[in-house]
Design an enzyme around this catalytic site. Structure first.
Site, PDB file in Angstrom:
ATOM      1  NE  ARG A 106      -6.442  -9.463  -0.574  1.00 32.70           N
ATOM      2  CZ  ARG A 106      -6.648  -9.018   0.667  1.00 32.70           C
ATOM      3  NH1 ARG A 106      -7.549  -8.098   0.898  1.00 32.70           N
ATOM      4  NH2 ARG A 106      -5.961  -9.500   1.682  1.00 32.70           N
ATOM      5  CG  ASN A 152     -10.145   1.509  -1.102  1.00 32.13           C
ATOM      6  OD1 ASN A 152     -10.673   0.400  -0.962  1.00 32.13           O
ATOM      7  ND2 ASN A 152      -8.844   1.668  -1.211  1.00 32.13           N
ATOM      8  CG  HIS A 167     -13.034  -8.440  -1.247  1.00 34.14           C
ATOM      9  ND1 HIS A 167     -12.847  -8.082  -2.562  1.00 34.14           N
ATOM     10  CD2 HIS A 167     -11.997  -7.862  -0.562  1.00 34.14           C
ATOM     11  CE1 HIS A 167     -11.748  -7.340  -2.666  1.00 34.14           C
ATOM     12  NE2 HIS A 167     -11.217  -7.190  -1.462  1.00 34.14           N
ATOM     13  CE1 TYR A 221      -3.831  -2.270   0.136  1.00 31.48           C
ATOM     14  CE2 TYR A 221      -2.769  -3.265   2.044  1.00 31.48           C
ATOM     15  CZ  TYR A 221      -3.744  -3.292   1.066  1.00 31.48           C
ATOM     16  OH  TYR A 221      -4.634  -4.336   0.999  1.00 31.48           O
ATOM     17  CG  HIS A 228     -10.070  -1.946  -4.896  1.00 35.66           C
ATOM     18  ND1 HIS A 228     -10.496  -2.058  -3.598  1.00 35.66           N
ATOM     19  CD2 HIS A 228     -11.150  -2.191  -5.669  1.00 35.66           C
ATOM     20  CE1 HIS A 228     -11.771  -2.376  -3.576  1.00 35.66           C
ATOM     21  NE2 HIS A 228     -12.191  -2.449  -4.824  1.00 35.66           N
ATOM     22  CB  ILE A 229      -4.262   1.173  -2.878  1.00 33.55           C
ATOM     23  CG1 ILE A 229      -5.030   2.375  -2.312  1.00 33.55           C
ATOM     24  CG2 ILE A 229      -2.754   1.433  -2.928  1.00 33.55           C
ATOM     25  CD1 ILE A 229      -4.848   2.586  -0.817  1.00 33.55           C
ATOM     26  CB  SER A 230      -3.339  -3.706  -3.775  1.00 38.63           C
ATOM     27  OG  SER A 230      -4.597  -4.216  -3.359  1.00 38.63           O
ATOM     28  CG  ASP A 233     -28.326  -3.851  -1.484  1.00 38.25           C
ATOM     29  OD1 ASP A 233     -28.127  -4.258  -2.644  1.00 38.25           O
ATOM     30  OD2 ASP A 233     -28.818  -4.565  -0.582  1.00 38.25           O
TER      31      ASP A 233
HETATM   32  C1  DQA Z   1      -7.961  -2.601  -0.929  1.00 35.28           C
HETATM   33  C2  DQA Z   1      -7.963  -4.055  -1.382  1.00 35.28           C
HETATM   34  C3  DQA Z   1      -8.786  -4.911  -0.451  1.00 35.28           C
HETATM   35  O1  DQA Z   1      -8.790  -6.259  -0.886  1.00 35.28           O
HETATM   36  C4  DQA Z   1      -8.199  -4.869   0.944  1.00 35.28           C
HETATM   37  O2  DQA Z   1      -9.017  -5.606   1.832  1.00 35.28           O
HETATM   38  C5  DQA Z   1      -7.977  -3.490   1.442  1.00 35.28           C
HETATM   39  C6  DQA Z   1      -7.511  -2.459   0.507  1.00 35.28           C
HETATM   40  C7  DQA Z   1      -7.010  -1.737  -1.786  1.00 35.28           C
HETATM   41  O3  DQA Z   1      -7.169  -0.525  -1.755  1.00 35.28           O
HETATM   42  O4  DQA Z   1      -6.135  -2.266  -2.459  1.00 35.28           O
HETATM   43  O5  DQA Z   1      -8.079  -3.225   2.636  1.00 35.28           O
HETATM   44  O6  DQA Z   1      -9.267  -2.074  -1.070  1.00 35.28           O
END
Ligand code: DQA
Length: 141
Positions: free
Chosen positions: A108, A71, A77, A22, A97-99, A84
């Site tokens: 994921r 985010n 997940h 991250y 999503h950062i990753s 909703d």
């Molecule tokens: C996340 C990806 C998710 O799978 C993870 O649980 C996170 C961060 C991301 O920003 O990459 O907490 O949302």
């Protein structure tokens, strides 16, 4: 233009949490950068580790904000209820999503949010928030 940025669980630990995934920047530091990049935008930032608080915030901002960058972190997940809420509100929501969640564990890959969001930006680091804001700004023009 008013944009809400809503971050889910554990994103308060950005900068110290799993930095190989991250990065080293805290979100507060990054938010300063966004405010400098987009001086014309009024940002509202909210982070919670609690699912219901995220839903409350989506409902609170979902009618009078021009867009929401969300985010949902781990709730992406698991949370039908956040999906909703996105479907219920008026403001366009961009999922960030950062990753790269598709390059990580199998669980994921499922998102309850992507199908309800206006779009998703995945795997581009914190830059994804900037790109989401640009997408919302362009939609407005
Ligand atoms: C996340 C990806 C998710 O799978 C993870 O649980 C996170 C961060 C991301 O920003 O990459 O907490 O949302």
């Amino acid at each position: 233009m008013k944009i809400a940025i809503i971050n889910g669980p554990n994103l308060n630990l950005l900068g110290t949490r799993e930095t190989h995934i991250y990065g080293n920047s805290s979100f507060d530091q990054y938010l300063e950068r966004l405010r400098t990049l987009f001086p014309e935008i009024t940002f509202h930032y909210f982070q919670s580790n609690i699912e219901g608080e995220l839903i409350d915030e989506l409902q609170r901002t979902g009618y009078d904000f021009d867009g929401i960058v969300l985010n949902p972190a781990g709730y992406t997940h698991t949370s039908v209820a956040i999906g909703d809420a996105i479907a219920a509100i008026k403001a366009p929501v961009i999922e960030v999503h950062i990753s790269n969640v598709h390059a990580r564990e199998e669980f994921r890959r499922l998102s309850h949010v992507s199908g309800k969001a206006a779009g998703s930006i995945i795997g581009l680091g914190l830059k994804g928030y900037e790109l989401a804001i640009r997408a919302l700004t362009d939609q407005k023009d």
